[in-house]
Write a protein that holds these residues in place. Structure first.
Motif, short mmCIF file in Angstrom:
data_model
loop_
_atom_site.label_atom_id
_atom_site.label_comp_id
_atom_site.label_asym_id
_atom_site.label_seq_id
_atom_site.Cartn_x
_atom_site.Cartn_y
_atom_site.Cartn_z
N MET B 72 37.80 28.32 30.42
CA MET B 72 38.07 29.21 30.58
C MET B 72 37.10 30.15 31.38
N ALA B 73 35.85 30.22 31.08
CA ALA B 73 35.03 31.58 31.64
C ALA B 73 34.95 30.86 33.40
N LEU B 74 34.96 30.49 33.61
CA LEU B 74 34.72 29.64 35.52
C LEU B 74 36.23 29.93 35.86
N ALA B 75 37.27 30.24 35.19
CA ALA B 75 38.36 30.38 36.07
C ALA B 75 38.52 32.07 36.05
N LYS B 76 37.63 32.65 34.96
CA LYS B 76 37.45 34.03 34.62
C LYS B 76 36.29 34.56 35.81
N GLY B 77 35.73 33.68 36.61
CA GLY B 77 34.99 34.28 37.85
C GLY B 77 33.41 33.47 37.41
N ALA B 78 32.55 33.17 37.01
CA ALA B 78 31.37 32.16 37.19
C ALA B 78 31.74 31.53 37.86
N ASP B 79 30.21 31.33 38.31
CA ASP B 79 30.84 29.94 39.54
C ASP B 79 29.81 28.88 39.03
N ARG B 80 29.36 29.04 37.52
CA ARG B 80 28.83 27.00 37.35
C ARG B 80 28.36 27.32 36.29
#
Lengths: 315, 262
Positions: B72-80
């Motif tokens: 979810m956090a990655l889908a919101k824009g975190a890179d890795r």
């Protein structure tokens, strides 16, 4: 024997109530283990504060001069130094915004475990702390290993220390290192056209309202009752109502004749802002919601069914 | 500038739940991204979108199950993402110092300029990890941040800290720093479908204690939960029974007795 050190908290020239509550908790701990209770006052009018915290049961007060307001760097250095100087087995601080801004660093610095937001303490061969989990749905007891610990205590759980003590009061010299965090000022939030603290009747809305467009329903209720509309934190966080409508620890403290909590579960931070209301009415689907613990009247039900019926009653 | 965001998957208890031993029964728990951390992720992604952050990395202490939340956090824009777990962490209640030991090891590897995290976790409510981490790694810190403006050139974060009673404190914090954020800091975005698809391809590096150069002794907890129970209600609330119409009718009577009328 175990000395206990409590650090006072003040803001804009006045000690905060949580200071006296922490002193009571600190005294309780010192009694259970047998030891002296020390209180540190750091910054501001330390002489005046030292006099104020010299309540019954306080054995020693240490006054550390440093600036006017809270500075976590100075507090950490002062409390850490004093804890070592008096060989404190326990450091007790308010579980406040500023407490949480330095207590964990202090524990790390002292190499001691930290337990935050305590609502009860017992000491028998070791410390046992009572605290809540899962949004206040359960209480737990937590055993703490080791002879030294840092504890932050929830406001409103211990009575404030009273009376006048006969503590020794000393100015304490502490070496405070330079800080890379500087307080530049304060700002009041809110303002606006309505002061919810003045209202006799508040209809307060929480997360249970689900969608912004549903707010209309509680607005209608407030109109029907001649009440003022207020809210719990999530509603304001979502930007659905302005900050000046927020009831709670970080919002306004209100004491209306009637407080109607609609879809508010009653987190401790919210309750801190409205528990002084004369009559509290809660409408919530969850029968275990903490709001029912402080309500005078409760309806366990869906606000979307109950509120329209209530509006009809006053139409 | 690299931003590291501490992200926790928290458990929420259903309205009806059973307690088994010293925890809530697994079947009565639902897992989700910690609400406070959601604001921290959003703050980091906004820094990346503003060209201030070059990379946003999340770090989570949690079992494999937590990867759903991490996505979810990655889908919101975190890179890795980095996920830390080890058999040694199974079952016990990790105290602040042991979590800090894990995060310290990740900080040593990642060398971030800014660490963001929620001020507290919804399940345990300790509110202590971020500030303790700052002390351990020698970063500056600020807790309960509800406004953030990073001046990367000057190496300063201008923050507001939300104090009690509607007062905010304005503070300048030198970087590198750990900031713990309060809800209301921003408006966390929903993960877009495109974001969710992209997140499937982003890296989640799983690490155990040995990978981080740690041993079980480094994460030995000083805290043990010995009991869990439902708090006794001291309430003397009168619960108004009946269907919606009946209960509203009775409540209207109560309100009129209290002098409420339009």
């Amino acid at each position: 024997m175990m000395s206990v050190l409590v650090a006072a908290e003040h803001r804009r020239g006045a000690l905060r109530d949580v200071t006296y509550e922490a002193i009571t908790a600190g005294r309780e701990l010192a009694d259970e283990r047998g030891g002296d209770l020390h209180v540190a006052v750091v910054g501001g009018d330390v002489d005046g504060f030292a006099e104020d915290v010299n309540r019954e049961g306080v054995d020693a007060v240490h006054a550390v001069e440093d600036g006017e307001e809270f500075d976590h760097n100075a507090y950490q250095a002062a409390v850490s130094t004093l804890a070592d100087r008096i060989d404190a087995g326990a450091v007790v601080l308010p579980n406040s915004v500023n407490g949480l801004d330095y207590a964990p660093a202090l524990a790390e610095d002292l190499g001691a475990p930290i337990v935050t937001d305590a609502v009860g303490i017992a000491y028998d061969d070791g410390l046992t702390v009572t605290r809540e989990m899962y949004g206040s749905k359960v209480e737990t007891t937590v055993d703490v290993a080791g002879d030294r610990f840092v504890l932050t205590v929830r406001g409103g759980e211990w009575p404030p220390a009273e009376g006048v003590g006969d503590a020794t009061v000393e100015a304490a010299e502490v070496d405070i290192p330079e800080s890379g965090a500087r307080v530049t000022g304060f700002e009041e939030v809110g303002g606006g056209d309505v002061d919810i603290a003045d209202a006799d009747v508040l209809v307060s809305v929480g997360r249970g309202i689900e969608e912004e467009e549903n707010l209309e329903l509680v607005e209608e209720l407030a109109d029907a009752l001649g009440a003022t509309l207020s809210a719990s934190r999530p509603i304001v966080d979502n930007g659905w109502l302005p900050k000046n409508r927020q009831v709670g620890q970080s919002g306004k403290v209100v004491t209306p004749d009637v407080y109607i909590a609609v879809g508010i579960s009653g987190a401790v931070q919210h309750v801190a802002g409205m528990k002084g209301s004369d009559t509290i009415i809660a409408i919530n689907t969850d029968p275990n919601a903490p709001i029912f613990d402080i309500a005078d009247y409760g309806i366990v039900g869906d606000l979307f069914d109950v509120v329209p019926e209530l509006i009809d009653e006053f139409a | 500038m690299k931003v590291l965001v501490t992200v926790k998957e928290v458990a929420e208890a259903d309205d009806d739940f059973a307690i088994e031993g010293t925890d809530i029964a697994e079947s009565d728990l639902e897992y989700d991204l910690n609400e406070w951390d959601d604001y921290a992720v959003e703050a980091a992604v906004q820094l990346a979108e503003a060209g201030i952050a070059d990379e946003v990395v999340t770090v989570t202490v949690g079992p494999e199950r937590a990867e759903e939340t991490i996505r979810m956090a990655l889908a919101k824009g975190a890179d890795r993402a980095v996920r830390v777990w080890d058999d040694a962490l199974e079952g016990g209640f990790a105290d602040v110092a042991s979590k800090v030991a894990l995060f310290e090891a990740v900080v040593d590897e990642e060398e971030p300029d800014l660490v963001l995290g929620g001020v507290q976790a919804a399940d345990t409510g300790f509110g202590a990890t971020g500030v303790a981490l700052a002390e351990r790694i020698g970063f500056e810190h600020a807790a309960v941040v509800n406004q953030l403006d990073v001046d990367a050139d000057a190496g300063v974060a201008h923050v507001h800290r939300e104090l009690e009673g509607g007062v905010e404190e304005l503070t300048d914090v030198d970087l590198p720093a750990v900031l713990t954020v309060q809800t209301g800091l921003n408006e966390p975005r929903y993960a877009s479908l495109r974001g969710i698809r992209q997140a499937q391809r982003k890296e989640i590096a799983a690490k155990d204690l040995a990978d981080l150069g740690l041993t079980a002794d480094d994460v030995e907890s000083a805290l043990t939960i010995t009991e869990m129970y439902e708090p006794e209600s001291e309430s003397d609330a009168e619960i108004i029974e009946g269907d919606a119409g009946e209960s509203a009718g009775r409540l209207a009577e109560v309100l009129r007795e209290k002098g409420v009328s339009a």
